[in-house]
Design a protein around this motif. Structure first.
Motif, PDB file in Angstrom:
ATOM      1  N   GLU A  88      -7.797   1.201  -6.790  1.00 41.68           N
ATOM      2  CA  GLU A  88      -6.500   1.381  -7.430  1.00 41.68           C
ATOM      3  C   GLU A  88      -6.140   2.854  -7.627  1.00 41.68           C
ATOM      4  O   GLU A  88      -4.974   3.220  -7.557  1.00 41.68           O
ATOM      5  N   THR A  89      -7.126   3.700  -7.883  1.00 40.74           N
ATOM      6  CA  THR A  89      -6.850   5.104  -8.169  1.00 40.74           C
ATOM      7  C   THR A  89      -6.986   5.953  -6.916  1.00 40.74           C
ATOM      8  O   THR A  89      -7.736   5.624  -5.993  1.00 40.74           O
ATOM      9  N   HIS A  90      -6.257   7.061  -6.897  1.00 36.89           N
ATOM     10  CA  HIS A  90      -6.344   7.970  -5.757  1.00 36.89           C
ATOM     11  C   HIS A  90      -7.768   8.448  -5.543  1.00 36.89           C
ATOM     12  O   HIS A  90      -8.240   8.514  -4.402  1.00 36.89           O
ATOM     13  N   GLY A  91      -8.448   8.802  -6.614  1.00 32.55           N
ATOM     14  CA  GLY A  91      -9.797   9.328  -6.492  1.00 32.55           C
ATOM     15  C   GLY A  91     -10.739   8.356  -5.823  1.00 32.55           C
ATOM     16  O   GLY A  91     -11.520   8.739  -4.936  1.00 32.55           O
ATOM     17  N   ASN A 109      -6.881   3.175   9.297  1.00 35.88           N
ATOM     18  CA  ASN A 109      -5.557   2.677   8.919  1.00 35.88           C
ATOM     19  C   ASN A 109      -5.533   2.572   7.410  1.00 35.88           C
ATOM     20  O   ASN A 109      -6.477   2.035   6.816  1.00 35.88           O
ATOM     21  N   ILE A 110      -4.463   3.044   6.786  1.00 33.58           N
ATOM     22  CA  ILE A 110      -4.309   2.934   5.337  1.00 33.58           C
ATOM     23  C   ILE A 110      -2.888   2.463   5.044  1.00 33.58           C
ATOM     24  O   ILE A 110      -1.923   3.002   5.595  1.00 33.58           O
ATOM     25  N   GLU A 111      -2.733   1.449   4.200  1.00 33.75           N
ATOM     26  CA  GLU A 111      -1.453   0.793   3.960  1.00 33.75           C
ATOM     27  C   GLU A 111      -0.756   1.329   2.710  1.00 33.75           C
ATOM     28  O   GLU A 111      -1.407   1.829   1.794  1.00 33.75           O
ATOM     29  N   ASP A 112       0.567   1.139   2.663  1.00 30.07           N
ATOM     30  CA  ASP A 112       1.324   1.548   1.477  1.00 30.07           C
ATOM     31  C   ASP A 112       1.835   0.356   0.667  1.00 30.07           C
ATOM     32  O   ASP A 112       2.675   0.513  -0.215  1.00 30.07           O
ATOM     33  N   SER A 113       1.308  -0.826   0.936  1.00 28.15           N
ATOM     34  CA  SER A 113       1.686  -2.008   0.146  1.00 28.15           C
ATOM     35  C   SER A 113       0.593  -2.324  -0.866  1.00 28.15           C
ATOM     36  O   SER A 113      -0.569  -1.957  -0.682  1.00 28.15           O
ATOM     37  N   PHE A 114       0.984  -2.973  -1.941  1.00 25.20           N
ATOM     38  CA  PHE A 114       0.024  -3.389  -2.954  1.00 25.20           C
ATOM     39  C   PHE A 114      -0.735  -4.620  -2.467  1.00 25.20           C
ATOM     40  O   PHE A 114      -0.161  -5.512  -1.845  1.00 25.20           O
ATOM     41  N   LYS A 115      -2.024  -4.685  -2.770  1.00 32.22           N
ATOM     42  CA  LYS A 115      -2.837  -5.825  -2.357  1.00 32.22           C
ATOM     43  C   LYS A 115      -2.893  -6.907  -3.428  1.00 32.22           C
ATOM     44  O   LYS A 115      -3.234  -8.042  -3.131  1.00 32.22           O
ATOM     45  N   ARG A 116      -2.563  -6.574  -4.650  1.00 31.39           N
ATOM     46  CA  ARG A 116      -2.653  -7.546  -5.746  1.00 31.39           C
ATOM     47  C   ARG A 116      -1.282  -7.864  -6.350  1.00 31.39           C
ATOM     48  O   ARG A 116      -1.179  -8.331  -7.465  1.00 31.39           O
ATOM     49  N   GLY A 117      -0.247  -7.581  -5.591  1.00 31.71           N
ATOM     50  CA  GLY A 117       1.091  -7.852  -6.091  1.00 31.71           C
ATOM     51  C   GLY A 117       2.130  -7.542  -5.036  1.00 31.71           C
ATOM     52  O   GLY A 117       1.809  -7.040  -3.954  1.00 31.71           O
ATOM     53  N   PRO A 118       3.392  -7.831  -5.302  1.00 36.11           N
ATOM     54  CA  PRO A 118       4.463  -7.600  -4.330  1.00 36.11           C
ATOM     55  C   PRO A 118       4.875  -6.137  -4.268  1.00 36.11           C
ATOM     56  O   PRO A 118       4.513  -5.327  -5.126  1.00 36.11           O
ATOM     57  N   GLY A 119       5.659  -5.830  -3.265  1.00 39.29           N
ATOM     58  CA  GLY A 119       6.276  -4.510  -3.200  1.00 39.29           C
ATOM     59  C   GLY A 119       5.428  -3.463  -2.521  1.00 39.29           C
ATOM     60  O   GLY A 119       4.316  -3.702  -2.050  1.00 39.29           O
ATOM     61  N   LEU A 120       5.998  -2.257  -2.492  1.00 44.24           N
ATOM     62  CA  LEU A 120       5.371  -1.103  -1.864  1.00 44.24           C
ATOM     63  C   LEU A 120       5.123  -0.014  -2.901  1.00 44.24           C
ATOM     64  O   LEU A 120       5.824   0.081  -3.901  1.00 44.24           O
ATOM     65  N   ASP A 125       4.128   8.800  -4.490  1.00 46.73           N
ATOM     66  CA  ASP A 125       2.744   8.490  -4.853  1.00 46.73           C
ATOM     67  C   ASP A 125       1.875   8.353  -3.606  1.00 46.73           C
ATOM     68  O   ASP A 125       0.762   8.907  -3.544  1.00 46.73           O
ATOM     69  N   GLN A 126       2.362   7.637  -2.597  1.00 47.22           N
ATOM     70  CA  GLN A 126       1.587   7.476  -1.369  1.00 47.22           C
ATOM     71  C   GLN A 126       1.465   8.803  -0.628  1.00 47.22           C
ATOM     72  O   GLN A 126       0.406   9.103  -0.045  1.00 47.22           O
ATOM     73  N   ARG A 167       9.935   7.107   4.682  1.00 44.20           N
ATOM     74  CA  ARG A 167       8.498   7.080   4.407  1.00 44.20           C
ATOM     75  C   ARG A 167       7.715   7.800   5.507  1.00 44.20           C
ATOM     76  O   ARG A 167       6.783   8.562   5.223  1.00 44.20           O
ATOM     77  N   GLY A 168       8.084   7.559   6.751  1.00 43.86           N
ATOM     78  CA  GLY A 168       7.372   8.202   7.849  1.00 43.86           C
ATOM     79  C   GLY A 168       7.418   9.718   7.759  1.00 43.86           C
ATOM     80  O   GLY A 168       6.401  10.398   7.921  1.00 43.86           O
ATOM     81  N   LEU A 169       8.590  10.265   7.493  1.00 45.90           N
ATOM     82  CA  LEU A 169       8.732  11.715   7.376  1.00 45.90           C
ATOM     83  C   LEU A 169       7.890  12.268   6.231  1.00 45.90           C
ATOM     84  O   LEU A 169       7.215  13.296   6.365  1.00 45.90           O
ATOM     85  N   ALA A 170       7.914  11.578   5.099  1.00 46.70           N
ATOM     86  CA  ALA A 170       7.147  12.035   3.930  1.00 46.70           C
ATOM     87  C   ALA A 170       5.654  11.951   4.184  1.00 46.70           C
ATOM     88  O   ALA A 170       4.884  12.859   3.810  1.00 46.70           O
ATOM     89  N   TYR A 171       5.221  10.891   4.824  1.00 51.08           N
ATOM     90  CA  TYR A 171       3.794  10.703   5.052  1.00 51.08           C
ATOM     91  C   TYR A 171       3.240  11.726   6.051  1.00 51.08           C
ATOM     92  O   TYR A 171       2.150  12.275   5.855  1.00 51.08           O
ATOM     93  N   VAL A 172       3.982  11.972   7.117  1.00 48.86           N
ATOM     94  CA  VAL A 172       3.526  12.941   8.108  1.00 48.86           C
ATOM     95  C   VAL A 172       3.489  14.346   7.505  1.00 48.86           C
ATOM     96  O   VAL A 172       2.545  15.121   7.734  1.00 48.86           O
ATOM     97  N   GLU A 173       4.490  14.669   6.709  1.00 48.61           N
ATOM     98  CA  GLU A 173       4.499  15.977   6.038  1.00 48.61           C
ATOM     99  C   GLU A 173       3.303  16.123   5.102  1.00 48.61           C
ATOM    100  O   GLU A 173       2.814  17.231   4.867  1.00 48.61           O
ATOM    101  N   SER A 174       2.795  15.010   4.598  1.00 48.29           N
ATOM    102  CA  SER A 174       1.686  15.036   3.632  1.00 48.29           C
ATOM    103  C   SER A 174       0.319  14.932   4.283  1.00 48.29           C
ATOM    104  O   SER A 174      -0.686  14.889   3.574  1.00 48.29           O
ATOM    105  N   GLY A 175       0.264  14.862   5.606  1.00 55.64           N
ATOM    106  CA  GLY A 175      -1.034  14.899   6.267  1.00 55.64           C
ATOM    107  C   GLY A 175      -1.371  13.724   7.153  1.00 55.64           C
ATOM    108  O   GLY A 175      -2.444  13.707   7.772  1.00 55.64           O
TER     109      GLY A 175
END
Length: 260
Positions: A88-91, A109-120, A125-126, A167-175
């Motif tokens: 659940e935590t970034h660390g 592969n790392i996802e941006d959806s929640f595994k224990r609930g709905p939504g993204l 944060d991602q 999201r794609g632009l933000a994620y690529v800019e972040s690494g």
């Protein structure tokens, strides 16, 4: 060139990367021997082969043990599907990514959806998670490690196109090294995303999205089979077992061998 560098290069080669997805040593070695240049694990297939549903329902250490067996038995780059990071935590997510990288995989592969609930997860944060992840990997000696960030808008949003680009632009800019957009099937949208987000675009095989050559013309750099190879093999095994039980005759096993 080590396997991390090799895997990175495959995403920028003239020929699109066609990625087979494995769930155990047999499937991984079969894909390698059949000519695939790299493989990814399928969390669905790994979970199903062990009697679990997909969605981080197996112990992470057990999942890592399967990934390790695959890595140890093939000589091509392996990318590990670790869903949303099994934490659940970034660390803790970053620590799990480092544990995965230590196995010898070339990417994740790392996802941006929640595994224990709905939504993204929120975009910021991602993006922060990816930035922290990239820095941790670089500091551990995993420069160029491939972070394939999965964007689940086409599974979780009614009108996903514009948000996918954001999201794609933000994620690529972040690494992130590249973006994975499962569920997208429309040519116009695929072409637009490939044009707008300057990083390799990965799409998922679907019944009407199958031909690697055509997808390469649309700007796709990686086509993943996903869990469909596992499902195909499982269906074949079930049908064969059912026929064996019904016929009480093993002839079909030898007929298959002769045909192969």
């Amino acid at each position: 060139m080590n396997q991390i560098q090799q895997f990175q290069a495959l995403h920028h080669a003239d020929e699109m990367l066609f990625l087979g997805n494995a769930w155990d040593v047999l499937s991984a070695r079969t894909l390698e021997q059949s000519g695939f240049r790299a493989i990814g694990t399928t969390s669905w297939g790994v979970a199903a082969s062990l009697g679990y549903k997909d969605g981080e329902n197996i112990d992470f250490a057990l999942h890592l043990s399967i990934i390790k067996l695959i890595v140890d038995h093939v000589n091509i780059p392996v990318s590990a599907d670790i869903e949303a990071g099994y934490a659940e935590t970034h660390g803790q997510i970053v620590e799990n990514v480092l544990r995965t990288a230590d196995l010898g995989v070339a990417g994740i592969n790392i996802e941006d959806s929640f595994k224990r609930g709905p939504g993204l997860k929120e975009i910021a944060d991602q993006a922060k998670l990816l930035q922290t992840m990239r820095a941790a990997l670089d500091n551990r000696g995993f420069a160029a490690f491939y972070i394939n960030t999965r964007i689940d808008t086409y599974f979780r949003r009614e009108d996903p196109f514009a948000e996918t680009i954001e999201r794609g632009l933000a994620y690529v800019e972040s690494g992130a090294s590249g973006i994975f957009v499962p569920g997208i099937v429309e040519e116009e949208q695929i072409r637009a995303i490939a044009q707008e987000v300057r990083a390799p675009l990965n799409v998922l095989s679907r019944p009407n999205l199958t031909n690697a050559g055509r997808l390469a013309e649309w700007g796709v750099k990686r086509l993943s089979i996903g869990n469909d190879f596992y499902d195909h093999v499982a269906d074949f095994a079930k049908a064969s077992a059912s026929k064996l039980a019904a016929d009480r005759d093993t002839a079909l096993l030898y007929a298959a061998n002769r045909q192969g």
